[in-house]
Design a protein around this motif. Structure first.
Motif, PDB file in Angstrom:
ATOM      1  N   ARG A   1      -1.477 -18.986  62.422  1.00 47.29           N
ATOM      2  CA  ARG A   1      -2.680 -18.831  61.595  1.00 47.29           C
ATOM      3  C   ARG A   1      -3.084 -17.364  61.477  1.00 47.29           C
ATOM      4  O   ARG A   1      -3.536 -16.926  60.424  1.00 47.29           O
ATOM      5  CB  ARG A   1      -3.819 -19.664  62.170  1.00 47.29           C
ATOM      6  CG  ARG A   1      -3.537 -21.150  62.085  1.00 47.29           C
ATOM      7  CD  ARG A   1      -4.660 -22.002  62.604  1.00 47.29           C
ATOM      8  NE  ARG A   1      -4.276 -23.407  62.522  1.00 47.29           N
ATOM      9  CZ  ARG A   1      -5.093 -24.398  62.757  1.00 47.29           C
ATOM     10  NH1 ARG A   1      -6.364 -24.162  63.094  1.00 47.29           N
ATOM     11  NH2 ARG A   1      -4.683 -25.653  62.654  1.00 47.29           N
ATOM     12  N   GLU A   2      -2.901 -16.615  62.573  1.00 48.84           N
ATOM     13  CA  GLU A   2      -3.209 -15.181  62.521  1.00 48.84           C
ATOM     14  C   GLU A   2      -2.270 -14.465  61.555  1.00 48.84           C
ATOM     15  O   GLU A   2      -2.687 -13.548  60.851  1.00 48.84           O
ATOM     16  CB  GLU A   2      -3.127 -14.552  63.914  1.00 48.84           C
ATOM     17  CG  GLU A   2      -4.271 -14.941  64.835  1.00 48.84           C
ATOM     18  CD  GLU A   2      -4.121 -16.342  65.444  1.00 48.84           C
ATOM     19  OE1 GLU A   2      -3.013 -16.924  65.406  1.00 48.84           O
ATOM     20  OE2 GLU A   2      -5.132 -16.868  65.939  1.00 48.84           O
ATOM     21  N   LYS A   3      -1.004 -14.879  61.510  1.00 51.46           N
ATOM     22  CA  LYS A   3      -0.057 -14.273  60.566  1.00 51.46           C
ATOM     23  C   LYS A   3      -0.526 -14.484  59.130  1.00 51.46           C
ATOM     24  O   LYS A   3      -0.450 -13.570  58.311  1.00 51.46           O
ATOM     25  CB  LYS A   3       1.343 -14.860  60.735  1.00 51.46           C
ATOM     26  CG  LYS A   3       2.082 -14.341  61.932  1.00 51.46           C
ATOM     27  CD  LYS A   3       3.466 -14.960  61.995  1.00 51.46           C
ATOM     28  CE  LYS A   3       4.133 -14.591  63.300  1.00 51.46           C
ATOM     29  NZ  LYS A   3       5.444 -15.247  63.449  1.00 51.46           N
ATOM     30  N   ILE A   4      -1.010 -15.684  58.834  1.00 52.12           N
ATOM     31  CA  ILE A   4      -1.488 -15.962  57.482  1.00 52.12           C
ATOM     32  C   ILE A   4      -2.697 -15.096  57.150  1.00 52.12           C
ATOM     33  O   ILE A   4      -2.752 -14.435  56.111  1.00 52.12           O
ATOM     34  CB  ILE A   4      -1.839 -17.459  57.306  1.00 52.12           C
ATOM     35  CG1 ILE A   4      -0.561 -18.296  57.346  1.00 52.12           C
ATOM     36  CG2 ILE A   4      -2.595 -17.691  55.986  1.00 52.12           C
ATOM     37  CD1 ILE A   4      -0.803 -19.788  57.377  1.00 52.12           C
ATOM     38  N   GLU A   5      -3.686 -15.087  58.054  1.00 48.70           N
ATOM     39  CA  GLU A   5      -4.956 -14.417  57.768  1.00 48.70           C
ATOM     40  C   GLU A   5      -4.888 -12.895  57.914  1.00 48.70           C
ATOM     41  O   GLU A   5      -5.554 -12.176  57.174  1.00 48.70           O
ATOM     42  CB  GLU A   5      -6.064 -14.981  58.657  1.00 48.70           C
ATOM     43  CG  GLU A   5      -6.322 -16.461  58.453  1.00 48.70           C
ATOM     44  CD  GLU A   5      -6.633 -16.843  57.008  1.00 48.70           C
ATOM     45  OE1 GLU A   5      -7.250 -16.033  56.285  1.00 48.70           O
ATOM     46  OE2 GLU A   5      -6.237 -17.940  56.592  1.00 48.70           O
ATOM     47  N   GLU A   6      -4.076 -12.408  58.859  1.00 47.52           N
ATOM     48  CA  GLU A   6      -4.078 -10.981  59.159  1.00 47.52           C
ATOM     49  C   GLU A   6      -2.890 -10.212  58.566  1.00 47.52           C
ATOM     50  O   GLU A   6      -2.947  -8.985  58.471  1.00 47.52           O
ATOM     51  CB  GLU A   6      -4.119 -10.771  60.675  1.00 47.52           C
ATOM     52  CG  GLU A   6      -5.408 -11.319  61.300  1.00 47.52           C
ATOM     53  CD  GLU A   6      -5.393 -11.297  62.826  1.00 47.52           C
ATOM     54  OE1 GLU A   6      -4.513 -10.634  63.410  1.00 47.52           O
ATOM     55  OE2 GLU A   6      -6.271 -11.964  63.416  1.00 47.52           O
TER      56      GLU A   6
ATOM     57  N   ARG B   1      -1.995 -12.858  53.945  1.00 48.14           N
ATOM     58  CA  ARG B   1      -3.062 -12.785  52.938  1.00 48.14           C
ATOM     59  C   ARG B   1      -3.372 -11.330  52.545  1.00 48.14           C
ATOM     60  O   ARG B   1      -3.391 -11.014  51.349  1.00 48.14           O
ATOM     61  CB  ARG B   1      -4.317 -13.503  53.437  1.00 48.14           C
ATOM     62  CG  ARG B   1      -5.381 -13.673  52.377  1.00 48.14           C
ATOM     63  CD  ARG B   1      -6.650 -14.312  52.930  1.00 48.14           C
ATOM     64  NE  ARG B   1      -6.465 -15.590  53.556  1.00 48.14           N
ATOM     65  CZ  ARG B   1      -6.506 -16.763  52.929  1.00 48.14           C
ATOM     66  NH1 ARG B   1      -6.718 -16.799  51.636  1.00 48.14           N
ATOM     67  NH2 ARG B   1      -6.348 -17.896  53.591  1.00 48.14           N
TER      68      ARG B   1
ATOM     69  N   ARG C   1      -2.450  -9.580  48.737  1.00 46.45           N
ATOM     70  CA  ARG C   1      -3.476  -9.025  47.850  1.00 46.45           C
ATOM     71  C   ARG C   1      -3.138  -7.611  47.370  1.00 46.45           C
ATOM     72  O   ARG C   1      -3.747  -7.120  46.430  1.00 46.45           O
ATOM     73  CB  ARG C   1      -4.831  -9.060  48.552  1.00 46.45           C
ATOM     74  CG  ARG C   1      -5.327 -10.497  48.680  1.00 46.45           C
ATOM     75  CD  ARG C   1      -6.806 -10.587  48.828  1.00 46.45           C
ATOM     76  NE  ARG C   1      -7.209 -11.978  48.731  1.00 46.45           N
ATOM     77  CZ  ARG C   1      -7.894 -12.625  49.647  1.00 46.45           C
ATOM     78  NH1 ARG C   1      -8.268 -11.994  50.738  1.00 46.45           N
ATOM     79  NH2 ARG C   1      -8.218 -13.889  49.482  1.00 46.45           N
TER      80      ARG C   1
ATOM     81  N   ASP D   1      -4.557 -19.402  47.639  1.00 46.25           N
ATOM     82  CA  ASP D   1      -5.218 -19.719  48.903  1.00 46.25           C
ATOM     83  C   ASP D   1      -4.334 -20.641  49.732  1.00 46.25           C
ATOM     84  O   ASP D   1      -3.414 -21.278  49.212  1.00 46.25           O
ATOM     85  CB  ASP D   1      -6.578 -20.371  48.653  1.00 46.25           C
ATOM     86  CG  ASP D   1      -7.557 -20.122  49.793  1.00 46.25           C
ATOM     87  OD1 ASP D   1      -7.139 -19.598  50.856  1.00 46.25           O
ATOM     88  OD2 ASP D   1      -8.730 -20.452  49.633  1.00 46.25           O
TER      89      ASP D   1
ATOM     90  N   TYR E   1      -4.447 -25.281  55.871  1.00 44.49           N
ATOM     91  CA  TYR E   1      -3.555 -25.701  56.941  1.00 44.49           C
ATOM     92  C   TYR E   1      -4.345 -26.369  58.061  1.00 44.49           C
ATOM     93  O   TYR E   1      -5.553 -26.187  58.201  1.00 44.49           O
ATOM     94  CB  TYR E   1      -2.758 -24.519  57.491  1.00 44.49           C
ATOM     95  CG  TYR E   1      -3.595 -23.273  57.724  1.00 44.49           C
ATOM     96  CD1 TYR E   1      -4.373 -23.133  58.862  1.00 44.49           C
ATOM     97  CD2 TYR E   1      -3.611 -22.247  56.781  1.00 44.49           C
ATOM     98  CE1 TYR E   1      -5.141 -22.003  59.064  1.00 44.49           C
ATOM     99  CE2 TYR E   1      -4.374 -21.116  56.975  1.00 44.49           C
ATOM    100  CZ  TYR E   1      -5.138 -21.001  58.121  1.00 44.49           C
ATOM    101  OH  TYR E   1      -5.914 -19.883  58.314  1.00 44.49           O
TER     102      TYR E   1
END
Length: 196
Positions: free
Chosen positions: A136-141, A144, A148, A163, A166
């Motif tokens: 999840r950190e890979k996706i958000e940090e 994503r 951008r 978006d 998960y």
């Protein structure tokens, strides 16, 4: 897990179809989804993302699970559902194969119905990303923010409209995805009455 491959995606597609058709504001939207029985539900079909003006094997780049469009055949929403764990390679493969497309086709009877990607078309990639570990950190940090920074052509889905949804398992993921759909498709939505 559902016994048949794509079974959860099929149930979600049927739910979204029924949810939108039950609303006075959204009943005119066009919905297609994959992994169902086309003899039982006429809006079950392969949703083919491609680059060009007409779809063919040589320019077909992505198969997408769910498409929602307005009566002008402008795509409002594309959804790709991974029913198993989504490592970064899978997430990026889903995103970039769809980003390379400028149109989507659905075979209806003996012909193709073409849909256009517009500046407001949204893409959701949904799947299993366990809370333990770094996924999840890979996706958000990483994914994503890096996504951008990428520039895409005007006829592609804009990266600000991508978006991720998960959860620890597919049931949690689809529950979250349904909540997102209910938030998007409200009476005051820009998609109300099938127009933007």
């Amino acid at each position: 897990m559902s016994a048949k491959p794509g079974g959860h995606t099929e149930k979600f597609g049927l739910w979204l179809t029924q949810y939108l058709k039950a609303s006075d504001h959204f009943q005119n939207l066009i919905v297609f989804y994959d992994h169902g029985n086309p003899d039982q539900y006429p809006n079950v079909a392969a949703v083919k993302g491609f680059y060009g003006q007409q779809v063919a094997n040589r320019n077909r780049l992505a198969d997408v699970d769910v498409l929602v469009a307005n009566q002008d055949y402008e795509i409002l929403l594309l959804i790709e559902i991974e029913e198993s764990k989504m490592p970064p390679k899978t997430i990026l493969g889903d995103v970039f194969s769809i980003l390379f497309c400028n149109r989507v086709a659905v075979k209806i009877d003996d012909g193709q119905q073409y849909f256009s990607i517009g500046p407001e078309t949204q893409l959701f990639v949904a799947g299993i990303v366990p809370g333990r570990g770094d996924g999840r950190e890979k996706i958000e940090e990483v994914i994503r923010p890096r996504l951008r920074q990428i520039r895409v052509p005007e006829d592609a889905i804009q990266v600000k409209n991508i978006d991720f949804v998960y959860g620890d398992d597919i049931s949690e993921t689809l529950c979250k995805l349904k909540c997102r759909m209910k938030t998007i498709f409200t009476d005051s939505s820009v998609f109300a009455n099938g127009t933007d």
